[in-house]
Design an enzyme around this catalytic site. Structure first.
Site: not given
Ligand code: CIR
Length: 254
Positions: A160, A247
């Site tokens: 991201h 997140c």
């Molecule tokens: C994903 O791949 O969607 C999750 N394993 C990790 C998401 C992390 N999200 C973030 O940093 N905003």
């Protein structure tokens, strides 16, 4: 005063999506303890924490940031880039409805909140495997009435935009220049991560402070040397799920 929406860790966290990190065994009890300490830190920094129950059918549901974008005027419910995560948004919409009017991005747009960084009235959106130009255009239309400008930013080698750059104070960003073009942020003071800590650019700003993983001591030192008030938390088990500090919450002005 801030509110922070969080969600308890799913029993299925070990089945999470992974893009740029190798799968390692996750100790879910440990992840829960780390998440609880993270929520305590948010409280210490002045947030009223609204903790939603786990969604065990969705391994990544603890990473609430990806499901909504909360602005002062409205909240935008996303259509996450990973199909396995689309079922996470309904209960987030319910949780945010008392606090903001809700808007939505729609197919064919996909966008994860992890790709969206707001600085004042400027909204930067990472073009990534999760977020596309259709959603960027939709967001631009949705937010124009409130005076926000939305700009797409190319990212590389990371999940991201906020893996690569986050705000750490008024006019200051923490940046991993290998993953995003630092020139995009030339209007701001840029603090670079320590090159030995490639994943260190994600800090969660709450007012004048930042919440930051304890696993990047060199970059932490750089932040402190620049006068940033850093509060560290242990997030090792959530990092194995490619999660980071921003997140795990949706923080907004109460
Ligand atoms: C994903 O791949 O969607 C999750 N394993 C990790 C998401 C992390 N999200 C973030 O940093 N905003």
């Amino acid at each position: 005063m801030y509110r922070a929406v969080t969600r308890q860790v799913s029993a299925s966290l070990g089945d999470c999506e992974l893009s740029f990190v190798d799968r390692a065994r996750i100790d879910v009890d440990r992840a829960r303890a780390q998440h609880a300490a993270y929520c305590d830190m948010l409280r210490r920094l002045g947030c009223e924490v609204i903790e939603l129950p786990a969604l065990d059918a969705h391994p990544d549901a603890v990473f609430v940031e990806d499901t909504a974008l909360v602005f002062d005027e409205v909240a935008v419910i996303t259509r996450p880039g990973a199909e396995s995560r689309r079922g996470e948004t309904a209960s987030i919409a319910e949780a945010l409805a008392p606090f903001r009017p809700l808007l939505r991005t729609e197919a064919p747009g996909t966008i994860d909140g992890g790709d969206v960084m707001r600085i004042g009235r400027q909204v930067f959106v990472g073009r990534s495997a999760r977020s596309n130009d259709a959603a960027i255009a939709q967001l631009s239309t949705l937010l124009a009435p409130f005076g926000y400008t939305v700009q797409g930013v190319d990212t590389r080698e990371c999940l991201h935009l906020k893996s690569a750059v986050t705000a750490v104070g008024e006019g200051r960003v923490l940046i991993q220049p290998a993953w995003v073009d630092a020139g995009v942020f030339s209007a701001w003071e840029r603090i670079e991560i320590d090159p030995d800590e490639p994943h260190a650019a994600n800090a969660l700003r709450i007012g004048d402070a930042v919440v930051y993983p304890d696993s990047f001591p060199r970059t932490c030192e750089r932040l402190r040397a620049q006068g940033v008030e850093v509060h560290t938390v242990a997030l090792g088990e959530l990092q194995k799920a490619e999660g980071a500090t921003t997140c795990c919450s949706l923080v907004f002005a109460a």
